[in-house]
Motif scaffolding. Sequence first.
Motif, PDB file in Angstrom:
ATOM      1  N   THR A 298      -0.630   0.087   4.441  1.00  0.00           N
ATOM      2  CA  THR A 298      -1.622   1.083   4.059  1.00  0.00           C
ATOM      3  C   THR A 298      -2.406   1.561   5.275  1.00  0.00           C
ATOM      4  N   SER A 299      -2.825   0.626   6.118  1.00  0.00           N
ATOM      5  CA  SER A 299      -3.513   1.010   7.353  1.00  0.00           C
ATOM      6  C   SER A 299      -2.593   1.805   8.265  1.00  0.00           C
TER       7      SER A 299
ATOM      8  N   LEU B 149       1.482   3.509  -1.889  1.00  0.00           N
ATOM      9  CA  LEU B 149       1.569   4.273  -0.652  1.00  0.00           C
ATOM     10  C   LEU B 149       1.905   5.736  -0.929  1.00  0.00           C
TER      11      LEU B 149
ATOM     12  N   LEU C 274      -1.326   7.349  -2.010  1.00  0.00           N
ATOM     13  CA  LEU C 274      -2.186   7.549  -0.851  1.00  0.00           C
ATOM     14  C   LEU C 274      -1.661   8.681   0.012  1.00  0.00           C
TER      15      LEU C 274
ATOM     16  N   ALA D 278      -0.466  -4.612   2.494  1.00  0.00           N
ATOM     17  CA  ALA D 278      -1.783  -4.098   2.879  1.00  0.00           C
ATOM     18  C   ALA D 278      -1.774  -3.460   4.265  1.00  0.00           C
TER      19      ALA D 278
ATOM     20  N   THR E  94      -8.043   2.737   2.625  1.00  0.00           N
ATOM     21  CA  THR E  94      -7.099   1.619   2.599  1.00  0.00           C
ATOM     22  C   THR E  94      -7.470   0.551   1.580  1.00  0.00           C
TER      23      THR E  94
END
Length: 291
Positions: A142-143, A169, A172, A139, A94
Amino acid sequence: MQRTPGLGVLSADATRLEVWGDPIAHSRSPQLHAAAYEVLGLDWSYGLRRVDESSFAAEFADLDDSWRGLSLTMPLKGVAFATASTRDRRAELTGAVNTLLLDPAGTRGFNTDVGGIVRALADDGISDVARARIVGAGATATSALVALSELGVEEVDVVARRPEAVTALTELGRRLGIAVRTASFTAGDHSAVPLTIAALPGDAPIADAAADALASAGGLLLDVVYGHWPTALSAAWERAGNPARSGLGMLLHQALLQVRIFRNGDPDAPLAREDESLQAMRRVLEEPPTA
């Protein structure tokens, strides 16, 4: 930082902890941690301090060996990530650290937000899901995406005002094996999903029509906000007759994982009296916030 080199074992004298952020006055973390420490028989103090990104380095450098750890909220998760000597997998994925363990051998960084989301959803019986939606692309999103990967999600729609904000994102998602699709607040044809995670500020304005469209096809809503309730999205979920949960469950469980870290040095190592600690922390959340 004034800390004596050692073998990575925290001294019994390291009893001071705080939560830092800006704003911070609303935080429930001091009450949550105090409840757990009482059950565990730990004579530790846990306070709060208003710290922003520009003042973090000076405040951190001023800590001595009496300090055991810190909890970090916005906007400090990025600077805490940079400060940590080592980081757990969730933090690495993250780029965010919300927990610092001030180990004599090197400051250790953790992200307990991810685990907090996973455990909060488990309270609603959600432990395995194939598709989901995230509203917001900051942010916390992301978690949320990492948490969804741990639940086995394969496809995620990310609803954002700016499509370019979803780029990180999407990347990721590739690393996690998740197909991330960008969606718009104005789109009226959202596909049905069993779970929506909202990662927006509590006062974020959303038109009723957009919120209602998301609610009608959104399944359970986990809104990470707890200081502003109801939110525009939770109100829409109520109108649709669908379940909505505030971020208090996430806050509870991420705090429990922090206590594990501060006590045992490992978010996966249960506490000796964990069930009692969790019950005491739940009771705190049932009480009105202190002024």
